[in-house]
Motif scaffolding. Structure first.
Motif, short mmCIF file in Angstrom:
data_model
loop_
_atom_site.label_atom_id
_atom_site.label_comp_id
_atom_site.label_asym_id
_atom_site.label_seq_id
_atom_site.Cartn_x
_atom_site.Cartn_y
_atom_site.Cartn_z
N LEU A 188 -4.64 12.90 -7.53
CA LEU A 188 -4.94 12.25 -8.80
C LEU A 188 -3.80 11.31 -9.22
O LEU A 188 -3.73 10.89 -10.37
CB LEU A 188 -5.18 13.30 -9.90
CG LEU A 188 -6.35 14.25 -9.63
CD1 LEU A 188 -6.43 15.30 -10.74
CD2 LEU A 188 -7.66 13.47 -9.57
N SER A 189 -2.90 11.02 -8.28
CA SER A 189 -1.73 10.21 -8.61
C SER A 189 -2.14 8.76 -8.83
O SER A 189 -3.11 8.27 -8.27
CB SER A 189 -0.70 10.30 -7.48
OG SER A 189 0.32 9.36 -7.67
N ARG A 190 -1.32 8.04 -9.66
CA ARG A 190 -1.53 6.60 -9.83
C ARG A 190 -0.75 5.79 -8.80
O ARG A 190 -0.75 4.57 -8.82
CB ARG A 190 -1.11 6.18 -11.24
CG ARG A 190 -1.84 6.92 -12.36
CD ARG A 190 -1.52 6.33 -13.72
NE ARG A 190 -2.03 4.98 -13.89
CZ ARG A 190 -3.29 4.71 -14.25
NH1 ARG A 190 -4.17 5.70 -14.44
NH2 ARG A 190 -3.68 3.45 -14.38
N ARG A 191 -0.10 6.50 -7.85
CA ARG A 191 0.65 5.79 -6.82
C ARG A 191 -0.31 5.33 -5.71
O ARG A 191 -1.31 5.99 -5.42
CB ARG A 191 1.75 6.69 -6.22
CG ARG A 191 2.79 7.10 -7.26
CD ARG A 191 4.04 7.65 -6.59
NE ARG A 191 4.74 6.66 -5.79
CZ ARG A 191 5.52 5.69 -6.29
NH1 ARG A 191 5.70 5.60 -7.61
NH2 ARG A 191 6.13 4.85 -5.48
N ARG A 192 0.01 4.19 -5.11
CA ARG A 192 -0.79 3.63 -4.02
C ARG A 192 0.15 3.13 -2.92
O ARG A 192 1.32 2.79 -3.16
CB ARG A 192 -1.65 2.44 -4.49
CG ARG A 192 -2.69 2.81 -5.56
CD ARG A 192 -3.81 3.66 -4.97
NE ARG A 192 -4.87 3.85 -5.95
CZ ARG A 192 -4.91 4.83 -6.84
NH1 ARG A 192 -3.87 5.70 -6.90
NH2 ARG A 192 -5.92 4.93 -7.67
N VAL A 193 -0.39 3.08 -1.71
CA VAL A 193 0.36 2.57 -0.55
C VAL A 193 -0.47 1.44 0.10
O VAL A 193 -1.64 1.67 0.46
CB VAL A 193 0.65 3.66 0.49
CG1 VAL A 193 1.34 3.06 1.71
CG2 VAL A 193 1.51 4.76 -0.13
N ILE A 197 -5.52 -0.19 1.33
CA ILE A 197 -4.95 0.35 0.09
C ILE A 197 -5.38 1.82 -0.01
O ILE A 197 -6.60 2.11 0.04
CB ILE A 197 -5.41 -0.44 -1.14
CG1 ILE A 197 -5.03 -1.91 -1.00
CG2 ILE A 197 -4.83 0.14 -2.41
CD1 ILE A 197 -5.58 -2.78 -2.12
N ALA A 198 -4.44 2.72 -0.16
CA ALA A 198 -4.77 4.16 -0.22
C ALA A 198 -3.73 4.88 -1.07
O ALA A 198 -2.65 4.35 -1.35
CB ALA A 198 -4.82 4.75 1.20
N ARG A 199 -4.11 6.15 -1.48
CA ARG A 199 -3.13 7.01 -2.17
C ARG A 199 -2.20 7.59 -1.11
O ARG A 199 -2.57 7.74 0.06
CB ARG A 199 -3.83 8.14 -2.91
CG ARG A 199 -4.56 7.69 -4.17
CD ARG A 199 -5.07 8.92 -4.92
NE ARG A 199 -5.63 8.56 -6.21
CZ ARG A 199 -6.89 8.22 -6.41
NH1 ARG A 199 -7.73 8.18 -5.38
NH2 ARG A 199 -7.31 7.90 -7.62
N PRO A 200 -0.99 7.98 -1.52
CA PRO A 200 -0.10 8.67 -0.56
C PRO A 200 -0.75 9.98 -0.11
O PRO A 200 -1.59 10.58 -0.79
CB PRO A 200 1.17 8.92 -1.38
CG PRO A 200 1.12 7.92 -2.49
CD PRO A 200 -0.32 7.76 -2.81
N ALA A 201 -0.37 10.45 1.05
CA ALA A 201 -0.94 11.67 1.60
C ALA A 201 -0.47 12.88 0.79
O ALA A 201 0.56 12.85 0.12
CB ALA A 201 -0.53 11.81 3.07
#
Length: 899
Positions: A808-813, A798-802
């Motif tokens: 600081l985004s709430r999006r995850r990949v 589980i990580a943030r987008p590059a």
């Protein structure tokens, strides 16, 4: 925390302590106080309060109750524990420490128990439940049942129930003593070998007579009669005579309703008791019983069931009573003088001797009256009771030897050119029986000196080689013992009209021919024929012309079975016709058969001591195939032409409905377990042809087969059936066998089961039980268990987008990678606020769900989503698959899941 279950506590804690004396065993304190794993301080405090309250309530009950005494001791022990531990009893770690200490004590107690079990009961390999309970109580160790079972297994003992051993043989002492003497002369250890002289394998007696794999063997009157007939055909010798005398005693016992199995068991137990009295070790007693022919398991059980021997000396008065008990009246009267005059038992013993003398006189008088009334059997019984009372009295023994025996019984006559006579010997224990057979014209002779002497023999059979033909003849059989007088006769009258004999019959497609032999006095042979059924009488069917020595019948059709009745005709002294009994033969015009070379036999299932097998062979049109089974191979070669009587004399016919499928015929039949030789016979127009035999053994299948996959290995376990010593374990994958392993019982015990190498794919485990014997291996039907493949592994991150803009985004990949090819119905991502990680999807908020994902080996898929804006920290993000079978989801490190 579960509630305090008083009924369970009484069953698991109070109950096992009933009957124990002294200090309470140092058992598991968690069990004593009903402390459960995971209890915190408050739960422990509440449980201790309830347990102590329960003890106080029980301790005030009636003093005679065992539970009252147990709870009083528990309260006293509790005071000591509180004094030493105090407040630490509320600390969960203190209870963990107590559990660890108990585990060490239990290991040591199990080791001690194993040593004591081996030392005390290793000689027999068995222990009774009562003995096990006593030795466990003696150890004063609080062991769980599983630990006790483990100790018994490590000591290599079997827990059994003792056998109730017979105290008497079931026959009177004199008859038993005579039986034992005759068995000793014949060189036979027990009546089992007397009745089954060809028996070469161990037998069982503890729970009834049985020979593994030989269910047809019995200890009964029919078997006694069979062996009596066999002994009567043997050449005379002292050994043969001793066997005959012993068989007479058994026949008498069986006729009186005595149990021959109890008698055989008493013979073995008698020798074991004598060995125990002489101080022999249990191992030697077991060996002695095995040498008598007993199975090792039964020998161990009988030795285990023997009572202890008392060494109390016997007084002079007691010795006299023992003599009376053994029937030695004359010796007891003489020994009475050795009893001191002041002995308080002397007068009572003198009176017992006088009573025995009176009984002896009465028995002798009754025997005389019975003999005078032609009640010889009763007279002998009375004399034997007299001999049992005074076995050391020569006059009584002489009267028994001179007694006229009862007459023979059940005279059977087979009228033929050589008329055979058979009878049953009298029900008597008198030795050295001899028979006189005489014949009279018109009726049987009244005395042994009348008529024509046919035979004088010790057997129960005779043959009249020159009988009177076509006129009434009377036969009488008398019996005498040693030099005694002849008995009354058993008699019968017959008219001898010998039937045709040595009939041979052959059938081709167009003709049936037959030939036979007849007595020289025959005047004609009458023949009638029926189709498809046996004739009901000598006048049933169509007349067929025949010569005195044979016939040829051309009026036949192929495929029809014909029955021929043959009656020999004679004329008596007044020229009247006398017909013989009807002889029936059959034939069916049919093609020439070929020997069956393709017989196969395979097990279908096993039920108790029986098994079902499937037999199959290549079908021959219009040819009947019969299959017979036996314990040994036939003496003839495949392709040999045989008579029907020859094949009927080999083994037992295998019967069942025959089903034709394609080019083959098959039949299912039930047979006993064990090793059998199957021989097919093809019945054709020119006779019966023997086929190629098949050896097939059948054993009981293994029970409770269990298979567990552990990574790339498969653990296999089962329960061994009795008599099975080897198991063949197969691992199959993709319908093909990749490995076959043979495991012995000893290997199985040492390795605690069987382990096979496997890979991730599904497979199948097959286990076949094998019993090795003299003729080969007996195999059981296979027991099969399917093993699922190893679950495919999916790893995810589980990580943030590059990119900086996503820092600081709430999006995850979520990136999911498969180690092997697999499919996932549902992949669910959930989030859960708080310090506790979700372990099921329902414990969090579903963020995203992906359906129908297919992965190839090494393939990765990415799922992008955005976290809810109102999700408070700290929180967890975790993935799950539904349904959670067939795939193992591997989490990333915890700090990647927790935010």
């Amino acid at each position: 925390m579960s509630t305090f279950d008083t009924a369970r506590y009484d069953r698991e804690v109070i109950g096992p302590l009933r009957g124990r004396h002294g200090r309470l065993p140092p058992g598991d304190l968690r069990v004593r106080y009903a402390i459960e794993p995971g209890m915190d301080r408050s739960a422990i405090e509440e449980r201790l309060r309830k347990v102590r309250m329960y003890w106080n309530q029980k301790a005030t009950g009636p003093a005679a109750q065992a539970a009252t005494r147990v709870c009083q001791r528990l309260l006293a022990a509790d005071e000591e524990i509180v004094r030493s531990a105090g407040a630490r009893m509320l600390d969960p770690t203190w209870w963990q420490q107590q559990a660890a200490e108990h585990g060490e004590r239990a290991k040591a107690a199990v080791t001690d128990l194993v040593r004591d079990l081996r030392d005390s009961y290793g000689g027999t390999g068995r222990i009774t439940r009562q003995q096990l309970a006593a030795i466990v109580t003696h150890h004063q160790a609080s062991l769980r049942q599983g630990q006790i079972d483990s100790a018994v297994q490590q000591a290599r003992l079997a827990v059994v129930d003792p056998v109730e051993l017979p105290q008497e043989s079931g026959i009177d002492r004199t008859a038993y003593r005579s039986l034992s003497e005759n068995l000793a002369i014949a060189g036979v250890p027990t009546i089992v070998q007397l009745l089954h002289p060809d028996l070469r394998q161990p037998f069982r007696l503890a729970h009834g007579f049985a020979v593994p794999g030989r269910t047809e063997l019995r200890l009964d009157a029919a078997t006694v009669d069979q062996q009596t007939t066999a002994s009567n055909t043997a050449a005379f010798s002292s050994t043969v005579q001793a066997r005959k005398n012993a068989l007479v005693a058994l026949r008498t016992a069986a006729k009186q309703g005595r149990d021959l199995t109890t008698l055989a068991l008493y013979q073995v137990v008698e020798q074991l008791r004598q060995g125990r009295a002489n101080g022999l070790a249990d191992r030697m007693l077991v060996r002695g019983a095995v040498e008598l022919g007993l199975a090792a398991e039964d020998a161990e059980l009988l030795v285990l069931s023997l009572p202890a021997v008392s060494g109390t000396p016997v007084s002079a008065a007691g010795q006299v009573r023992e003599l009376l008990g053994r029937g030695e009246l004359r010796t007891a009267a003489q020994r009475l003088t050795a009893v001191p005059a002041g002995d308080p038992d002397r007068e009572a013993i003198r009176q017992e001797i006088a009573d025995a003398e009176r009984r002896l006189t009465e028995l002798l008088a009754e025997a005389d009256r019975a003999a005078a009334d032609d009640r010889e059997e009763l007279a002998e019984q009375l004399l034997r009771r007299a001999a049992a009372t005074a076995s050391d009295d020569e006059q009584t023994a002489g009267r028994l030897r001179r007694l006229r025996p009862p007459p023979p019984e059940d005279l059977r006559i087979e009228p033929a050119a050589r008329t055979a006579l058979r009878w049953t010997g009298p029900t008597t224990g008198l030795p050295d029986l001899r028979y006189r057979v005489v014949r009279g014209a018109g009726g049987p002779p009244a005395t042994p000196g009348d008529g024509t002497l046919v035979a004088e023999t010790a057997e129960v059979t005779a043959v009249d080689t020159d009988p009177l033909v076509a006129r009434p003849s009377g036969y009488a059989v008398f019996v005498a013992s040693g030099t005694g007088t002849w008995s009354r006769p058993v008699a019968a009258t017959v008219t001898v009209a010998p039937p045709v004999g040595e009939v041979t019959i052959r059938a081709t497609r167009q003709r049936v021919s037959a030939a036979w032999r007849t007595h020289p006095a025959v005047v004609a042979v009458r023949v009638r024929r029926t189709e498809g059924r046996r004739p009901t009488s000598a006048t049933d069917g169509v007349v067929v012309e025949a010569a005195p020595d044979g016939l040829t019948d051309d009026d036949v059709r192929e495929g029809v079975e014909y029955f021929y009745s043959l009656v020999a005709v004679y004329r008596d002294e007044d020229s009247r016709e006398v017909a013989s009994t009807m002889v029936t033969v059959s034939a069916a015009p049919r093609p020439t058969a070929s020997a069956v070379e393709t017989l196969t036999v395979e097990p279908v299932r096993v039920d108790g001591n029986r098994a079902r097998v499937r037999l199959s062979w290549v079908r021959q049109p219009a040819i009947e195939v019969r299959v017979r089974r036996a314990a040994t191979r036939p003496t003839w070669q495949p392709g040999s032409r045989l008579s029907i009587s020859a094949i009927d004399g080999y083994g037992t016919e295998v019967t069942g409905p025959v089903v034709d499928v394609g080019e083959r015929s098959s039949m299912e039949a039930d047979v006993p377990l064990g090793f059998h030789i199957y021989v097919p016979f093809a019945v054709g127009g020119e006779g019966v042809l023997a086929g190629r035999s098949v050896a097939q053994g059948l054993a009981n299948p293994v029970d409770q087969l269990r298979v567990e996959r552990v990574g790339d290995r498969v653990a296999v376990s089962w329960v061994w059936p009795e008599q099975v010593s080897i198991a063949e374990v197969s691992w199959e994958r993709d319908g093909r066998s990749s490995s076959v392993t043979r495991v012995t019982r000893n290997q199985y015990v040492q390795e605690n089961g069987c382990r096979l190498s496997a890979d991730a794919r599904p497979g199948r485990v097959t286990v076949v039980g094998i019993t090795a014997g003299a003729n080969g291996e007996a195999r059981s039907p296979a027991v099969v268990v399917d093993v699922p493949g190893r679950a495919a592994r999916l790893r995810y991150t589980i990580a943030r987008p590059a990119g900086l803009r996503n820092r600081l985004s709430r999006r995850r990949v979520v990136t999911v990678t498969a180690e092997a090819q697999c499919s996932v119905e549902e992949l669910i991502v959930v989030a859960r606020p708080g310090p506790v990680m979700p372990v099921r999807p329902a414990q969090g908020t579903e963020i995203v769900r992906a359906s129908g994902l297919d992965f190839s080996a090494g393939q990765s898929r990415q799922i992008e989503f955005e976290l809810p804006p109102d999700l408070p920290r700290p929180y967890w993000i975790r993935c799950f698959v539904e349904p959670p079978t067939g795939v193992t989801l591997v989490d990333p490190p915890v700090d990647h899941l927790r935010v």
